[in-house]
Write a protein that holds these residues in place. Sequence first.
Motif, short mmCIF file in Angstrom:
data_model
loop_
_atom_site.label_atom_id
_atom_site.label_comp_id
_atom_site.label_asym_id
_atom_site.label_seq_id
_atom_site.Cartn_x
_atom_site.Cartn_y
_atom_site.Cartn_z
N UNK A 59 -18.51 26.17 -0.02
CA UNK A 59 -19.40 25.44 -0.91
C UNK A 59 -18.99 24.07 -1.67
N UNK A 60 -17.85 24.27 -2.01
CA UNK A 60 -16.99 22.93 -2.57
C UNK A 60 -16.83 21.78 -1.58
N UNK A 91 -9.40 40.71 3.78
CA UNK A 91 -10.45 39.83 4.28
C UNK A 91 -11.40 39.70 2.95
N UNK A 92 -11.87 40.59 2.16
CA UNK A 92 -12.57 40.29 1.15
C UNK A 92 -12.44 39.42 0.24
N UNK A 93 -10.89 39.21 -0.03
CA UNK A 93 -10.53 38.24 -1.11
C UNK A 93 -10.74 37.07 -0.28
N UNK A 94 -10.36 36.98 0.90
CA UNK A 94 -10.20 35.73 1.76
C UNK A 94 -11.75 35.09 1.88
N UNK A 95 -12.59 36.16 2.03
CA UNK A 95 -14.04 35.78 2.33
C UNK A 95 -14.56 35.14 1.19
N UNK A 96 -14.30 35.60 -0.10
CA UNK A 96 -14.68 35.02 -1.40
C UNK A 96 -14.21 33.52 -1.39
N UNK A 97 -12.69 33.59 -1.01
CA UNK A 97 -12.03 32.14 -1.09
C UNK A 97 -12.66 31.26 -0.10
N UNK A 150 -11.80 24.25 -7.71
CA UNK A 150 -12.55 24.15 -9.28
C UNK A 150 -12.76 22.57 -9.33
N UNK A 151 -12.33 21.61 -8.42
CA UNK A 151 -12.39 19.99 -8.49
C UNK A 151 -13.72 19.91 -7.65
N UNK A 152 -14.44 18.99 -8.26
CA UNK A 152 -15.38 18.11 -7.66
C UNK A 152 -15.66 16.65 -8.19
N UNK A 153 -15.89 15.81 -7.35
CA UNK A 153 -16.24 14.50 -7.82
C UNK A 153 -17.40 13.95 -6.91
N UNK A 154 -18.00 12.71 -7.59
CA UNK A 154 -19.08 12.26 -6.67
C UNK A 154 -19.19 10.59 -7.09
N UNK A 155 -19.61 10.04 -6.26
CA UNK A 155 -19.49 8.49 -6.15
C UNK A 155 -21.05 8.21 -5.74
N UNK A 156 -21.72 7.38 -6.81
CA UNK A 156 -23.27 7.02 -6.72
C UNK A 156 -23.32 5.62 -6.49
N UNK A 157 -24.31 4.89 -5.75
CA UNK A 157 -24.58 3.47 -5.89
C UNK A 157 -25.80 3.60 -6.69
N UNK A 158 -25.89 3.01 -8.13
CA UNK A 158 -26.91 3.22 -9.06
C UNK A 158 -28.05 2.27 -8.77
N UNK A 159 -27.41 0.95 -8.32
CA UNK A 159 -28.36 -0.28 -7.76
C UNK A 159 -27.23 -1.23 -7.18
N UNK A 177 -13.10 30.61 -7.21
CA UNK A 177 -13.76 31.83 -6.72
C UNK A 177 -15.28 31.24 -6.61
N UNK A 178 -16.08 32.12 -6.17
CA UNK A 178 -17.62 31.81 -6.01
C UNK A 178 -18.07 31.40 -7.34
N UNK A 179 -17.85 32.13 -8.39
CA UNK A 179 -18.31 31.79 -9.80
C UNK A 179 -18.25 30.34 -10.21
#
Lengths: 185, 637
Positions: free
Chosen positions: B407-408, B395-401, B436-445, B460-462
Motif C-alpha cells: 500500500x505504502x 507467513x501471517x505476520x509477513x503477509x500483513x507486513x 509509516x512514512x509517506x511523502x508527496x510532491x504536487x505541481x500546484x500551478x 502494519x495495515x492500520x
Amino acid sequence: MAEEKSEIKEIRVDEASPLFDKKGMFHKRFKSDFRQIRYFTLLIVQKAPPEIKEINLLEQQISEIIKNAVKHGNHNDPKKHVDVWYSFSETHARLIVQDEGEGFKRLEEWNEFNKKRNECFKNQNFEEMAKYVSFLTEDSDENDSGNALFAAVEYWNGGIVFNKKKNCVAVAKYFPVKRRGLKLE
Amino acid sequence: MLFTTVLPKLFVELFLLFLYIIARKTRKERVLTFFLYIILLLVSRDILFAIFKIPLIFSFSDFLVILIYLFWIRNYTGRRRGDFIFIIFNLAIFTFGFLDSFLSILNLGQYVFNLVIIADIIYMSLVLGLVSEYNTEDFEMIASTRYVLITAFSIFNVIALLYGYDNEAIQSIIVPLFYFTHAYILYRYIRFFDLQREETINFLQSNLESMFDFMKNFGNAITNRIDLDTVLELIVTSAVKNIGADAGTILMVDEFEDRLNVKATYGLFPPLYNVPEVVKVKASSLKRHFRETPIPLGETLLGKVAGSGEPVFIRNTSGVEELKNNTRNDILFVSSIIIVPLLVSGRILGVLSTVKRIENQFFSERDLEHLKTFADAASVTIDNLYTYMEVLEKREIEKEVDTAAEIQKKLLPSGFPEIPQISLAALNQPAKGVSGDYYDIFKLNDNEVGLFICDVAGKGVPAALVMVMIRTILRLIVASHQEPSTIVTWINRGITGSISIDHFATLSFLTYNRKNHEVVYSNAAHMPLLVFKKNEEKFVQVDTPGLPIGVDKNTIYSQKRFMLEEGDFIIMYTDGIVETMDEMGNQFTLNALLDVIKKNSSFGASEVVKKIRDELSDFSKRAKQHDDQTLLLMKVE
C-alpha cells in the motif's frame, strides 16, 4: 503444584543500575500534554517487533509510566518536558522516562504499603487487605485508581529503578523465549 | 545284558538329539539349549551308570535334570529365594551320599535318595503350580506342559523307589519310556514357539495396519483445518483403541516453563497423584482437575518419563510405590499403565500414556512395543505440525507486513513535476514491517510546488490505512488552492475521531512559489523544517506550533512565510533518518545530516540525496533498519 514465588517485588533506588544505560536506545522528548499520551505511547511502541505477543499490554504499561511522568511528575505543565529512552527486541523491552518534577517522594512509603499488601495476600488475610487496596496521595484525583504501580511491579520483571532524585525511572521487561519440546541431556 | 539295558536308552537319546537338531535348525531360540543340556546329561549318566553301576549316579542326575527344568521355568518367572535352599540342600545330601558310598560312614540306603528326588519333584510341582498368568510371561506354555512333567517324574520315581534302579525291566523299558517325556516337552515348546512367532507376525501386521489407519484419519483431520488439539485427541483415541486400553492421555511440554500440560484425554484417565476428596466425587470434576493441573517435569510417573525420555511400563500396579494413590478401590484405580515419551531427534515434546482400569487386566510387552511405535509416528507428526504452524504464523505476520508495504509503495509519487529553477529529490527507504512514512510532491500551478511529508504512528495495515485516508484528503483539498495551514487543519479534522481506533500522525506541508521565492509552511508536530541558507553557509530550523494529527479535532494550525534565495535548500525528513543506528547502537544524528548537505551544497538535489543515502548506508553497515527513512530535498537553482 508448582510453588509460588514468595519474593516480594519492590521499587528500588539505584542510580548506578545498568537499567539506566542509554546506549543503543532511541530517544524522544515530549511536552507534558496529557492529550498526547496515547500518541507518545504509540510512537514508542511502534518500534517493538511484531514477534512480541501481548503488545497491547506492553502499550498499556508504557502509557502508565508516561502518564505518571506527565501528571504526577510535571503536573501537566506544558513548559516541562518528558524524556523517553526506549529499546525493544523479541526478548526484551526497556524504557527510561525522565520528567522535570520533584520526584516520587513517597517511594519508600509505597514499598512498605506494597509489602504489607502482599503479606496480607500471602496470609489470606483479606479483611486486613481491604486497607491496602489502593495507594493514593494528595495529588491523586478521581482518575487515579492507585493500582497502576502494583500491576507495573508485576509486569516489569526486569525491575523498576529510580534515580536519586526519583524523577527518572528505568524499567525492563524480559519476554520468555518460546521453545518446542525439551532437549534431553 | 548290557545291550538290553543300555541300547534302548541310547536309542531314545539319539532320537531326542535328532529332534533337538531339527528344532534348532529353523529356530534360533537360546532357551532350546536347555534341552541339549538335558540330553547330554542323560547320555553321560547312562554311560557312567553302565560302567559303575552306582544307583546314586541315577538319583543325582535326576536332581540335575530337575534343576535344569527349574532354571527353564525361572527363565520366565524370575529367580526365587527357595531355589537357593533347594540347590544347597540337594548338593549337601548328594555330596554326603557319594562320600558315604565310598567311605561307608552311615551306609544310607538308595531309598533315601529316591525319597530326596521325590521331595525335589514335590518342590518342582509347587513351583509349577504357583505359575499363573499374573506372574509369568509365557504362562500358557508352562501350563500346557506342567501336568505331564509332574506326572511322568512322579510315576517314574515312585516305580524306582519301589523296585530300585537296578531292575533290568526298569532300565530297559521304563527309563527309555520315561525319556519320551523330554521329547514331549521339547515338542510342546517348539509348538509354542512357532505359535508365538506367528503371533508376532500378526502383531506387526496389525501394528502396521493401525498405523496406516491413524495416518489416514490424520490426513482427513488436517485437510479440513489444522488444529493441534484435534490431532492430539485423534492420537490418544487411536492409541487407546489400538492397544485395547481403557483410557489415555497426551501431555505436552510447556512452551516456556519446565512442566507438562494435559492436552488431550480419552476415557477417564485418573491423575497419578492424590486429589482432594471433593474432586473424586464426580468423574467430570476429576477429568477437569487432571486437565487443568500442569505436572512439573520429574514429578509423578508422567513427569519422570518426560524428564528422562525413557518409557515406563508397569504391568501390575499393585504394590508400586509411585502408584499408591491409584491402587485403592476408588475412582483413581489403575491396574496397568504404559507411559512412552514423544521424542523427536533428542527433544522431548511430551508423553503419551494409556491405562487399564479393570482389576486383573494387564498390558503386555507387545502393547508397550505397539505404543512405542505409535508414539514414534505421533511425535514426528506433531513436530511437523508445529513447524508448519510456525511457518503459517510467520507467513501471517509477513503477509500483513507485505500488504502494508505494498500500500505504502503505491501511495508514493512515481516521479517529480518538472518546474524551472527548482530541483527536487526524495529518499525513501521503508523498513521491513514499519511502513509509516509517506511523502508527496504536487505541481500546484506553473509557478508553485507543494511538498508534503508525513509519519504515521503505528505500523502494519492500520497505519497504511491512515496513510491512505490522509492522502485522499490531501489530494482533494490541494486542488482547491488553500493555504498550507488550512490544509493541515482540514486533514486533522478529517482524520480525528472519524474511525474508532486511535490513529496519529505528524506531518508538514509547504508551498514554494518560484516567482516571488516565498515559502509558506505549516507543521503538525513533525520534525522542524531545515533551511540551508547558501549565502550565510548555515542552517535555519523553521517550526510552527501544533499537535500531531489525531489528538484534537478542533486544533487550528498556523503557518510561517519566509523567502528563499538561489542556492538555498529546504529539507523535510522523518526521524528514521537521524535515528539510523549503527551496529554499536550509535545514532546518525541531525548534525551528521547537516554536515553531508553542507559539504555537498554545490550539487543539485538528486546528487545531495545520493550522498545522504551513501552516508547512511556507510554508517549503519549491516545493522538492522529500525524505521522508515524519508527525506525530501528542494534546491532553488
